[in-house]
Design a protein around this motif. Structure first.
Motif, PDB file in Angstrom:
ATOM      1  N   SER A   1      -0.693   4.815   8.239  1.00 26.89           N
ATOM      2  CA  SER A   1       0.032   4.434   7.712  1.00 26.89           C
ATOM      3  C   SER A   1       1.221   4.002   7.986  1.00 26.89           C
ATOM      4  O   SER A   1       0.989   4.637   9.386  1.00 26.89           O
ATOM      5  CB  SER A   1       1.081   4.334   6.346  1.00 26.89           C
ATOM      6  N   PHE A   2       2.194   3.396   7.984  1.00 25.45           N
ATOM      7  CA  PHE A   2       3.598   2.928   9.299  1.00 25.45           C
ATOM      8  C   PHE A   2       4.222   3.585   8.758  1.00 25.45           C
ATOM      9  O   PHE A   2       4.623   2.699   7.342  1.00 25.45           O
ATOM     10  CB  PHE A   2       2.535   1.457  10.694  1.00 25.45           C
TER      11      PHE A   2
ATOM     12  N   VAL B   1      -0.602  10.233   7.685  1.00 25.39           N
ATOM     13  CA  VAL B   1      -0.663  10.281   5.983  1.00 25.39           C
ATOM     14  C   VAL B   1      -0.388   8.997   5.312  1.00 25.39           C
ATOM     15  O   VAL B   1       0.071   7.872   5.724  1.00 25.39           O
ATOM     16  CB  VAL B   1       0.348  11.135   4.938  1.00 25.39           C
ATOM     17  N   ALA B   2      -1.214   8.794   4.249  1.00 27.88           N
ATOM     18  CA  ALA B   2      -1.095   6.977   3.620  1.00 27.88           C
ATOM     19  C   ALA B   2      -0.265   6.683   3.146  1.00 27.88           C
ATOM     20  O   ALA B   2       0.089   5.387   2.847  1.00 27.88           O
ATOM     21  CB  ALA B   2      -2.409   6.860   2.523  1.00 27.88           C
TER      22      ALA B   2
ATOM     23  N   ILE C   1       8.704   2.011   4.655  1.00 29.41           N
ATOM     24  CA  ILE C   1       7.328   2.857   4.737  1.00 29.41           C
ATOM     25  C   ILE C   1       6.477   2.677   3.548  1.00 29.41           C
ATOM     26  O   ILE C   1       6.468   1.263   3.045  1.00 29.41           O
ATOM     27  CB  ILE C   1       8.283   4.183   4.196  1.00 29.41           C
ATOM     28  N   ASN C   2       5.182   3.393   3.955  1.00 29.38           N
ATOM     29  CA  ASN C   2       4.100   3.200   3.261  1.00 29.38           C
ATOM     30  C   ASN C   2       3.765   1.886   3.484  1.00 29.38           C
ATOM     31  O   ASN C   2       2.813   0.561   2.443  1.00 29.38           O
ATOM     32  CB  ASN C   2       4.302   2.941   1.849  1.00 29.38           C
ATOM     33  N   ILE C   3       3.148   0.773   4.792  1.00 27.60           N
ATOM     34  CA  ILE C   3       2.528   0.209   4.997  1.00 27.60           C
ATOM     35  C   ILE C   3       1.349   0.499   5.857  1.00 27.60           C
ATOM     36  O   ILE C   3       0.811   1.198   6.647  1.00 27.60           O
ATOM     37  CB  ILE C   3       3.291  -0.581   6.590  1.00 27.60           C
ATOM     38  N   PRO C   4       0.118  -0.559   5.116  1.00 30.79           N
ATOM     39  CA  PRO C   4      -1.236   0.223   5.373  1.00 30.79           C
ATOM     40  C   PRO C   4      -1.391   0.431   6.521  1.00 30.79           C
ATOM     41  O   PRO C   4      -0.990  -0.837   7.531  1.00 30.79           O
ATOM     42  CB  PRO C   4      -1.931  -0.872   4.330  1.00 30.79           C
ATOM     43  N   ALA C   5      -2.362   0.717   6.998  1.00 26.83           N
ATOM     44  CA  ALA C   5      -3.186   1.379   8.160  1.00 26.83           C
ATOM     45  C   ALA C   5      -3.663  -0.178   8.897  1.00 26.83           C
ATOM     46  O   ALA C   5      -3.497  -0.224  10.850  1.00 26.83           O
ATOM     47  CB  ALA C   5      -4.370   2.871   8.540  1.00 26.83           C
TER      48      ALA C   5
ATOM     49  N   GLY D   1       1.837  -2.325  -1.567  1.00 28.14           N
ATOM     50  CA  GLY D   1       2.174  -0.739  -0.919  1.00 28.14           C
ATOM     51  C   GLY D   1       3.410  -0.255  -0.444  1.00 28.14           C
ATOM     52  O   GLY D   1       3.518   0.405  -0.573  1.00 28.14           O
ATOM     53  N   ALA D   2       3.352  -0.976   0.787  1.00 27.52           N
ATOM     54  CA  ALA D   2       4.557  -0.999   1.476  1.00 27.52           C
ATOM     55  C   ALA D   2       6.115  -0.767   0.545  1.00 27.52           C
ATOM     56  O   ALA D   2       6.251  -2.067  -0.883  1.00 27.52           O
ATOM     57  CB  ALA D   2       5.622  -1.739   2.264  1.00 27.52           C
ATOM     58  N   ARG D   3       7.235  -0.256   0.845  1.00 26.01           N
ATOM     59  CA  ARG D   3       8.848   0.003   0.195  1.00 26.01           C
ATOM     60  C   ARG D   3       9.521  -0.295   1.345  1.00 26.01           C
ATOM     61  O   ARG D   3       9.102   0.960   2.069  1.00 26.01           O
ATOM     62  CB  ARG D   3       8.511   1.019  -0.814  1.00 26.01           C
ATOM     63  N   GLN D   4      10.598  -0.456   0.972  1.00 23.79           N
ATOM     64  CA  GLN D   4      11.693  -0.468   1.890  1.00 23.79           C
ATOM     65  C   GLN D   4      12.704   0.807   0.400  1.00 23.79           C
ATOM     66  O   GLN D   4      13.080   0.407  -0.113  1.00 23.79           O
ATOM     67  CB  GLN D   4      12.969  -1.834   1.676  1.00 23.79           C
TER      68      GLN D   4
END
Length: 190
Positions: free
Chosen positions: A72-73, A155-156, A95-99, A119-122
């Motif tokens: 993830s990014f 980590v994802a 966070i939690n930006i997919p790979a 899935g990403a969140r601020q």
């Protein structure tokens, strides 16, 4: 010695050709089509409040050549020059930006999060909201540096509570980082 060096070079060339293995690793890089590294940030991306009158739109951010194993990014914008006693100022944390993602579109930092990848969140920024908070340094300061950083994570998903602070996010991001790519832009007010 020369024959050993030639043999090693030939072996690397054969491995590269046979297995598609690059001879050298490419550098993890981040950039923006909206903001040039080392240049002034445009008014469209500046905060709207506290005396600043910008558009408060997040710029597009792109990256390439992430490290092997990236799951993830995270993308952050930090002003190390803010007069906060050394802590700087966090303008954006995603966070939690997919790979499989290689960019965030312009405007992805809106409060509704609809333009973010699934899935990403601020995380709440130092303005106190979970969205993009553009530059707004004090009047008369020399131009502040704004560090845009993309972190490749091992980590994802970062498990952070809904009330997570930027300090908590920063700690987990750095603890799970495989590498980072950054660029810096400037903004000041007279």
């Amino acid at each position: 010695m020369k024959k050993i060096a030639q043999a090693l070079t030939a072996t690397i060339a054969i491995a590269t050709a046979s297995f598609g293995v690059p001879a050298t690793a490419q550098t993890f890089e981040a950039s923006s089509p909206d903001i040039a590294a080392g240049k002034t940030i445009g008014n469209k991306f500046v905060f709207n409040g506290y005396g600043c009158k910008g558009g408060n739109v997040s710029p597009a951010i792109a990256w390439k050549n992430a490290p092997v194993g990236t799951k993830s990014f995270a993308v952050v914008l930090h002003d190390p020059d803010a007069p906060t006693g050394g802590a700087g100022f966090w303008h954006w944390v995603v966070i939690n930006i997919p790979a499989a993602t290689t960019q965030l579109a312009q405007g992805a930092g809106a409060a509704d999060g609809k333009a973010l990848p699934a899935g990403a969140r601020q995380i709440d920024n130092d303005f106190g909201s979970a969205d993009w908070g553009g530059p707004c340094p004090p009047v008369g300061d020399k131009p502040h540096r704004y560090n845009f950083t993309v972190y490749a994570l091992k980590v994802a998903k970062l498990e952070l509570p809904a009330t997570a602070t930027t300090a908590q996010a920063d700690r987990l991001i750095n603890a799970n980082s495989l590498g980072k790519a950054s660029f810096t832009a400037l903004y000041g007010r007279r």
